[in-house]
Design a protein around this motif. Structure first.
Motif, mmCIF file in Angstrom:
data_model
loop_
_atom_site.group_PDB
_atom_site.id
_atom_site.type_symbol
_atom_site.label_atom_id
_atom_site.label_comp_id
_atom_site.label_asym_id
_atom_site.label_seq_id
_atom_site.Cartn_x
_atom_site.Cartn_y
_atom_site.Cartn_z
ATOM 1 N N GLY A 171 -2.889 10.353 9.416
ATOM 2 C CA GLY A 171 -2.351 9.482 10.459
ATOM 3 C C GLY A 171 -2.901 9.846 11.833
ATOM 4 N N ILE A 172 -2.918 11.147 12.144
ATOM 5 C CA ILE A 172 -3.431 11.599 13.443
ATOM 6 C C ILE A 172 -4.926 11.325 13.552
ATOM 7 C CG2 ILE A 172 -3.879 13.634 14.856
ATOM 8 C CD1 ILE A 172 -1.218 14.774 13.841
ATOM 9 N N THR A 230 -6.695 9.024 12.115
ATOM 10 C CA THR A 230 -6.909 7.589 12.319
ATOM 11 C C THR A 230 -6.698 7.206 13.775
ATOM 12 O OG1 THR A 230 -6.158 7.145 10.049
ATOM 13 C CG2 THR A 230 -6.234 5.273 11.575
ATOM 14 N N GLY A 231 -5.607 7.722 14.353
ATOM 15 C CA GLY A 231 -5.336 7.433 15.763
ATOM 16 C C GLY A 231 -6.428 7.956 16.669
ATOM 17 N N GLY A 272 -1.057 8.500 16.490
ATOM 18 C CA GLY A 272 -1.045 8.841 15.064
ATOM 19 C C GLY A 272 0.290 9.422 14.625
ATOM 20 N N SER A 281 -2.559 3.698 11.524
ATOM 21 C CA SER A 281 -2.362 5.128 11.268
ATOM 22 C C SER A 281 -1.237 5.349 10.269
ATOM 23 C CB SER A 281 -2.041 5.862 12.579
ATOM 24 O OG SER A 281 -3.087 5.741 13.507
#
Length: 339
Positions: free
Chosen positions: A99-100, A102-103, A222, A78
Motif C-alpha cells: 500500500g505504501i 503504491t502511494g 498509502g 493503494s
C-alpha cells in the motif's frame, strides 16, 4: 491599553483557530446531548483518521507551493493493492508495504510531472486522479474485494483501548510536526513555498525538496489507503471519492495558505477536527446531506477569503513599516546634511 491590545491581537492571530475549535466544541455539546459521549467522540476521531492523515500530506505540499488532487484516487489504488496482497499471501506486513509503495510510486510520478517537466500541480495531479482511479477499477474489474479476514484489525481494532487508526493519526501528526518544525527539510519547505527563486538563490535544492515532499505525501496516502480498506472491511476501487477535498479543507481551515510558505501540523489537526465536529453535529441533528455539502462549500470559501485578506493585511503592514523606515532614514540624512 496599547500593550494589552497588541497582546490580544497577537493571541488572536496565533491561536484563533484553537479558539474556534473550543467554541464549536461547546456549541456542539449544548446542541446535542449525545455529542459528548465517549462513544461518539471515539467514532469521530476514528472516522477523521484517514482524511486527517491525507491532510498532513496536503499541508506539506501546500506549504511547499504545490497541491495534490489525486490523493483520494491514489488512496483507493493503494488500498486495493494492499488488500489483494493480503488475500494472496496472508501477510499483514507485506500488505502495508504494498500500500505504501503504491502511494509513493504514484506521488513520484506526480513529482516528475511537476518538478522535472514543470507541469502545473493542478493539471498533473488531476491527471493522476484519473489514472489511479482507472487502474484501480481495471485491476478489480469494477468489483469490490470482500472477505478480508484479520486485515480489518488495522481499521477496526484497538491497542490499549485506543483505536488503531487514531494511533496512526497521532504518530503521523507528530512526525509531520517534527519534520516541519525541527528539520532542515521543514525549513526548506517553507522557503520554497514562500519564494522559490529566493530559495534557489540561497542554495536550496528545490528539485530535491519537491520530490521529498511528494514521497512523504505518498507514504501518508498509502497508509491512509490501508486503514480505509481495513475500516470498511472491503477493497473498494470506487472508495474515498472527494477525500482529497476534505483533506484540503482541513489544511486551509487550519491556517495553511494556498499561496505557500505558511502552515502548521497543529493547525491542520485542529482544522480537521473542526470539519469533523461540524459533520458530526449535522448528522446528529438530522441535517440532510445536500445542506451539509452547501455548508462545507461555504466554509471553504470563507477560509480562502480569510486567508487572502490576512495576506493583504500583512503585506500592507510590511509596506507601512518599510515606508516608515525610509522616512526615518531620510530624516536622519537630512539632519546630517544640515549639520
Amino acid at each position: 491599553m496599547g500593550a494589552t491590545l497588541h497582546i490580544w491581537q497577537l493571541i488572536k492571530r496565533k491561536y484563533s483557530i484553537y479558539l474556534v475549535l473550543l467554541v464549536l466544541f461547546l456549541i456542539c455539546t449544548f446542541a446535542n446531548p449525545n455529542f459528548l459521549s465517549v462513544t461518539n467522540l471515539t467514532n469521530v476521531s476514528t472516522q477523521l483518521a484517514v482524511t486527517t492523515i491525507l491532510a498532513f500530506g496536503a499541508t506539506i505540499l501546500i506549504i511547499c507551493g504545490m497541491l495534490d488532487l489525486s490523493a483520494g484516487s491514489v488512496l483507493a489504488l493503494s488500498g486495493v493493492f494492499a488488500v489483494s496482497a493480503y488475500k494472496s499471501t496472508g501477510s499483514m506486513l507485506l500488505a502495508v508495504f504494498v500500500g505504501i509503495l503504491t502511494g509513493v510510486v504514484c506521488n513520484v510520478i506526480n513529482a516528475v510531472m511537476i518538478s522535472t517537466f514543470k507541469a502545473p500541480p493542478f493539471i498533473a495531479t488531476l491527471a493522476m486522479m484519473a489514472m489511479a482511479r482507472g487502474v484501480a477499477l481495471h485491476y478489480t474489474k469494477g468489483q469490490n474485494i470482500l472477505q478480508l479476514g484479520d486485515f480489518v484489525v488495522l481499521g477496526q481494532g484497538k491497542l490499549l483501548g485506543i483505536p488503531i487508526p487514531v494511533i496512526f493519526l497521532a504518530a503521523i501528526g507528530v512526525l509531520t510536526w517534527y519534520l516541519l518544525s525541527h528539520t532542515r527539510f521543514g525549513r526548506s519547505v517553507y522557503a520554497v513555498g514562500g519564494n522559490e527563486e529566493a530559495a534557489v538563490a540561497s542554495g536550496i535544492n528545490v528539485h530535491k525538496i519537491k520530490y521529498t515532499a511528494f514521497i512523504i505525501n505518498g507514504i501518508f496516502v498509502g497508509i491512509a489507503g490501508v486503514l480505509f480498506m481495513a475500516r470498511v472491511n472491503a477493497g473498494l476501487p470506487n472508495g474515498a471519492v472527494n477525500y482529497e477535498f476534505t483533506a484540503l479543507t482541513a489544511a486551509i481551515i487550519g491556517g495553511t495558505s494556498f499561496s505557500g510558505g505558511v502552515g502548521t501540523a497543529g493547525g491542520t489537526l485542529v482544522g480537521a477536527f473542526i470539519v469533523g465536529f461540524l459533520d458530526n453535529i449535522m448528522n446528529l441533528s438530522g441535517v440532510n446531506s445536500y445542506m451539509q455539502q452547501i455548508i462545507r462549500g461555504a466554509i471553504i470559501a470563507l477560509a480562502v477569503i480569510y486567508d487572502i485578506q490576512t495576506k493583504k493585511r500583512k503585506t500592507r503592514s510590511l509596506l507601512g513599516r518599510v515606508e516608515d523606515n525610509r522616512q526615518a532614514i531620510r530624516q536622519k540624512q537630512s539632519k546630517n546634511t544640515s549639520v
